[in-house]
Design a protein around this motif. Structure first.
Motif, PDB file in Angstrom:
ATOM      1  N   SER A 109      10.927   8.676   5.825  1.00  8.93           N
ATOM      2  CA  SER A 109      10.593   9.548   4.841  1.00  8.93           C
ATOM      3  C   SER A 109       9.194   9.942   4.987  1.00  8.93           C
ATOM      4  O   SER A 109       8.222   9.042   5.240  1.00  8.93           O
ATOM      5  N   GLU A 110       8.887  11.141   4.503  1.00  7.27           N
ATOM      6  CA  GLU A 110       7.443  11.746   4.590  1.00  7.27           C
ATOM      7  C   GLU A 110       6.436  11.038   3.693  1.00  7.27           C
ATOM      8  O   GLU A 110       5.434  10.712   3.805  1.00  7.27           O
ATOM      9  N   ASN A 111       7.051  10.831   2.564  1.00  2.22           N
ATOM     10  CA  ASN A 111       6.211  10.138   1.544  1.00  2.22           C
ATOM     11  C   ASN A 111       7.002   8.979   0.580  1.00  2.22           C
ATOM     12  O   ASN A 111       7.280   9.282  -0.508  1.00  2.22           O
ATOM     13  N   PRO A 112       7.013   7.989   1.200  1.00  2.01           N
ATOM     14  CA  PRO A 112       8.139   6.773   0.632  1.00  2.01           C
ATOM     15  C   PRO A 112       7.577   6.439  -0.685  1.00  2.01           C
ATOM     16  O   PRO A 112       8.391   6.136  -1.466  1.00  2.01           O
ATOM     17  N   GLU A 113       6.207   6.253  -0.868  1.00  2.41           N
ATOM     18  CA  GLU A 113       5.780   5.710  -2.047  1.00  2.41           C
ATOM     19  C   GLU A 113       5.996   6.627  -3.341  1.00  2.41           C
ATOM     20  O   GLU A 113       5.950   6.308  -4.548  1.00  2.41           O
ATOM     21  N   LYS A 114       6.278   7.672  -3.001  1.00  2.00           N
ATOM     22  CA  LYS A 114       6.719   8.745  -4.268  1.00  2.00           C
ATOM     23  C   LYS A 114       8.306   8.907  -4.263  1.00  2.00           C
ATOM     24  O   LYS A 114       8.767   9.132  -5.490  1.00  2.00           O
ATOM     25  N   THR A 115       8.729   9.272  -3.123  1.00  2.00           N
ATOM     26  CA  THR A 115      10.165   9.486  -3.103  1.00  2.00           C
ATOM     27  C   THR A 115      11.207   8.569  -3.378  1.00  2.00           C
ATOM     28  O   THR A 115      12.142   8.672  -4.258  1.00  2.00           O
TER      29      THR A 115
ATOM     30  N   LEU B 228       8.444  -0.805  -1.673  1.00  2.00           N
ATOM     31  CA  LEU B 228       7.112  -0.461  -1.830  1.00  2.00           C
ATOM     32  C   LEU B 228       6.215  -1.586  -1.432  1.00  2.00           C
ATOM     33  O   LEU B 228       4.880  -1.501  -1.514  1.00  2.00           O
ATOM     34  N   TYR B 229       6.653  -2.703  -1.361  1.00  2.00           N
ATOM     35  CA  TYR B 229       5.607  -3.778  -0.761  1.00  2.00           C
ATOM     36  C   TYR B 229       5.704  -3.526   0.631  1.00  2.00           C
ATOM     37  O   TYR B 229       4.600  -3.602   1.132  1.00  2.00           O
ATOM     38  N   ARG B 230       6.793  -3.251   1.337  1.00  2.00           N
ATOM     39  CA  ARG B 230       6.697  -3.136   2.723  1.00  2.00           C
ATOM     40  C   ARG B 230       7.782  -1.933   3.057  1.00  2.00           C
ATOM     41  O   ARG B 230       8.860  -2.579   3.574  1.00  2.00           O
TER      42      ARG B 230
ATOM     43  N   SER C 146       0.898  -1.046   0.050  1.00  2.00           N
ATOM     44  CA  SER C 146      -0.081  -0.019   0.215  1.00  2.00           C
ATOM     45  C   SER C 146       0.805   1.215   0.046  1.00  2.00           C
ATOM     46  O   SER C 146       0.294   2.255  -0.012  1.00  2.00           O
ATOM     47  N   GLY C 147       2.103   1.075   0.298  1.00  2.00           N
ATOM     48  CA  GLY C 147       2.922   2.204   0.318  1.00  2.00           C
ATOM     49  C   GLY C 147       2.919   2.978   1.565  1.00  2.00           C
ATOM     50  O   GLY C 147       3.844   3.806   1.636  1.00  2.00           O
ATOM     51  N   LYS C 148       2.179   2.324   2.670  1.00  2.00           N
ATOM     52  CA  LYS C 148       2.172   3.072   3.885  1.00  2.00           C
ATOM     53  C   LYS C 148       3.189   2.175   4.770  1.00  2.00           C
ATOM     54  O   LYS C 148       3.122   1.140   4.900  1.00  2.00           O
TER      55      LYS C 148
END
Length: 483
Positions: free
Chosen positions: A243-249, A85-87, A17-19
Motif C-alpha cells: 500500500s502506498e500510504n498504509p497509515e491512512k488507507t 499500524l503497530y507494524r 510509526s506507520g512506516k
C-alpha cells in the motif's frame, strides 16, 4: 533485550510509526484500490451462492446470523488494524503469530492461510463454473474452471498494479449491482411493480412459520457457512506491504466495514427475503438470481448471474495474490524453499503464485470427478482454516495489548476500542462456531482434514528444525516474548 531496545528496534522497522519495512514489493496499490479491495472482500461467493443453502436451513433468521457474525468480524478487523499500524508488513498474520506466539505458530499460520486461499480458490472456480452453466449448461464445469484459472494466473504474474486494477473493477461491479438490487427490491416493496409485486411484503420475514422457521438451533448451525462468506475481509492486512500510504488507507478501509456489512449483507438479504418468501430458495442456486427471475425483469436474472460470476472471479484473483505473498513470507523465514522468496522482474512472487495455482487446479479435478459436491467440500475446509487465521490475529492482539500495558511495546496509532475485551469475545465466538462444525456430521470432515494438515505441518517443522535450528527465528522480534 530491554524494553527500550525493543522499542528502538521496532521503531526502526516501522513499528508504531506507520512506516512499513521495505520488502522489495512494488507499492502499487493506491487508496482507491485498497478501499475497493476491502469492500470487495466483504462481498463474495459465500453471499451470492452459499446464502441459498443457508436460507433453506434457517429462513429469515439468517439475517440475524449475518449481523451477529458481522459484529465479530469487525472485532477481528479492529484487532488486526491495531497490529497493522503497530507494524505494517505483507503476510501480517504469520508475522504477528511468529512475534507473539513463537516461530512454530508463525510457520503454522502462514501455511494454513495459504491453504485457506488455495481451497477458497477452488470454491470460487467451482462457483464460477456453476454460474457459466446458467447460460451454457452443455459446457462441462471443469472446462470453465480451467479457463478462468489460466486467465487470472496470467493477470497476477504481470504486476500488482494490474491485480489492483482488476480487483477494483470486479469490486465496482459487485458494489454497483448490489446497490441496484437493493433499490429495485425496495421499489418492488414500495410500488408493487413486477411479477413479484403482489406477494412482496415485509411480513414475508415472519409469515411462513415465523422468523425462526426451523428453530434457533438450525439457525445457529448456519454460522459456519456465514463465516465462510466473510473470509477475505482480512485481505487488507496482506496488502499492507504494497500500500502506498498504509497509515491512512488501512484505518479507513477497516472503519468502513460496519456499514459495508450492514448494507451488503444484512440489507441485501433483508430486501431479497421481503420480495420473495424464503421457501422459494434452494441450495446450489444464488438467491439473488432466483429473486430477479421471480421479479420478472427482462434479462435481470442473467445480469445478476454475471455479477455473481465477477464475485467468484474476484475472490479467486485475491487468492492468487495472497498465496504468493504468504509463501514469500514463509521463505524469508526459512519455513519454505528459498525459491519462493524471489521476485520476478515485475516485482511479484511469480514462483509462489505458480505453485499455488497448480494446487488450485485440484479444484478443476474435483469439478471433473464430483461436480455436484465440489463446492461443499472445499467450503468447509476453507472455513476451518479461516477460523484458525482469525484466532491467531485475536490472540496476537491480546498479547500485544499486554506488552503495551506493561510498557514493553510501543502503542499503535489505531488502537482497538475496548482494548483486548472485544478480542476475548471474538475468540469465544470462533470456538463456539468450531463446536458447531464438530456437531455437524457433514461439516466435521473439515476438522479431520485440518487435523491431518496439523500433523503434516508438525512433521515438516521437525524436519526444518533438524536441518536448520534457526528456521523461523528472528532475533529481533522474538528476543522479548510478550506474555
Amino acid at each position: 533485550m530491554t524494553s527500550a531496545q525493543v522499542d528502538q528496534t521496532y521503531d526502526g522497522d516501522g513499528a508504531g510509526s506507520g512506516k512499513a519495512p521495505e520488502e522489495g514489493y512494488e507499492r502499487g496499490l493506491g487508496s482507491r484500490q485498497v478501499q475497493m479491495i476491502a469492500i470487495g472482500g466483504a462481498i463474495g461467493v459465500g453471499l451470492f451462492l452459499g446464502a441459498g443453502a443457508n436460507i433453506a436451513k434457517a429462513g429469515p433468521s439468517l439475517i440475524l446470523m449475518y449481523a451477529l457474525a458481522g459484529v465479530i468480524i469487525f472485532f477481528i478487523m479492529r484487532a488486526l488494524g491495531e497490529l497493522l499500524l503497530y507494524r505494517p508488513v505483507s503476510g501480517s498474520f504469520a508475522e504477528y503469530s511468529r512475534e507473539f506466539l513463537g516461530p512454530f505458530f508463525g510457520y503454522f499460520t502462514g501455511w494454513t492461510y495459504w491453504l485457506m486461499w488455495v481451497v477458497t480458490g477452488m470454491a470460487e472456480l467451482t462457483a464460477a463454473a456453476i454460474y457459466v452453466n446458467y447460460w451454457w449448461p452443455v459446457v462441462p464445469q471443469w472446462v470453465t474452471a480451467l479457463v478462468f484459472l489460466i486467465v487470472l494466473f496470467g493477470a497476477n504474474l504481470i504486476s500488482v498494479k494490474l491485480f489492483g486494477e482488476i480487483e477494483f473493477w470486479f469490486s465496482m461491479v459487485k458494489v454497483t449491482a448490489l446497490l441496484g438490487m437493493i433499490v429495485i427490491g425496495l421499489g418492488v416493496l414500495t410500488f408493487g411493480f413486477s411479477s413479484a409485486g403482489d406477494t412482496a411484503a415485509v411480513s414475508n420475514l415472519w409469515a411462513f412459520d415465523g422468523f425462526f422457521p426451523k428453530g434457533i438451533g438450525s439457525s445457529l448451525m448456519t454460522l459456519q457457512g456465514v463465516m465462510f462468506a466473510y473470509l477475505a475481509v482480512e485481505l487488507v492486512g496482506v496488502t499492507a506491504g504494497e500500500s502506498e500510504n498504509p497509515e491512512k488507507t488501512l484505518p479507513k478501509a477497516i472503519n468502513t466495514l460496519p456499514w459495508r456489512i450492514a448494507l451488503f449483507y444484512v440489507g441485501a438479504l433483508t430486501v431479497i427475503l421481503c420480495v420473495v418468501k424464503w421457501t422459494e430458495f434452494a441450495p446450489g442456486v444464488s438467491p439473488f438470481v432466483e429473486a430477479f427471475a421471480q421479479i420478472g425483469i427482462p434479462a435481470g436474472a442473467g445480469i445478476v448471474n454475471f455479477v455473481v460470476l465477477t464475485a467468484a472471479l474476484s475472490s479467486c484473483n485475491s487468492g492468487m495474490y495472497s498465496t504468493g505473498r504468504m509463501l514469500r513470507t514463509l521463505a524469508d523465514n526459512g519455513e519454505a524453499p528459498r525459491v519462493f522468496s524471489k521476485l520476478s522482474s515485475t516485482r511479484t512472487p511469480a514462483f509462489g503464485i505458480t505453485v499455488s495455482v497448480l494446487f488450485m487446479g485440484i479444484g478443476v479435478i474435483l469439478n471433473y470427478i464430483v461436480p455436484e459436491k465440489a463446492f461443499g467440500y472445499v467450503v468447509s475446509i476453507a472455513t476451518a482454516a479461516g477460523i484458525w487465521t482469525w484466532l491467531m490475529i485475536l490472540i496476537s492482539h491480546v498479547l500485544y495489548r499486554r506488552g503495551v500495558v506493561a510498557g514493553r511495546l510501543p502503542r499503535s496509532s489505531f488502537p482497538a476500542p475496548g482494548g483486548a475485551v472485544c478480542s476475548y469475545i471474538a475468540i469465544a465466538f470462533l470456538l463456539f462456531v468450531t463446536c458447531l462444525i464438530a456437531y455437524d456430521a457433514d461439516a466435521r470432515v473439515c476438522l479431520y482434514v485440518m487435523a491431518g494438515w496439523a500433523v503434516a505441518l508438525w512433521i515438516g517443522w521437525q524436519v526444518l528444525k533438524t536441518r536448520n535450528p534457526q528456521a523461523g527465528e528472528d532475533p529481533v522480534r522474538t528476543a522479548d516474548k510478550v506474555g
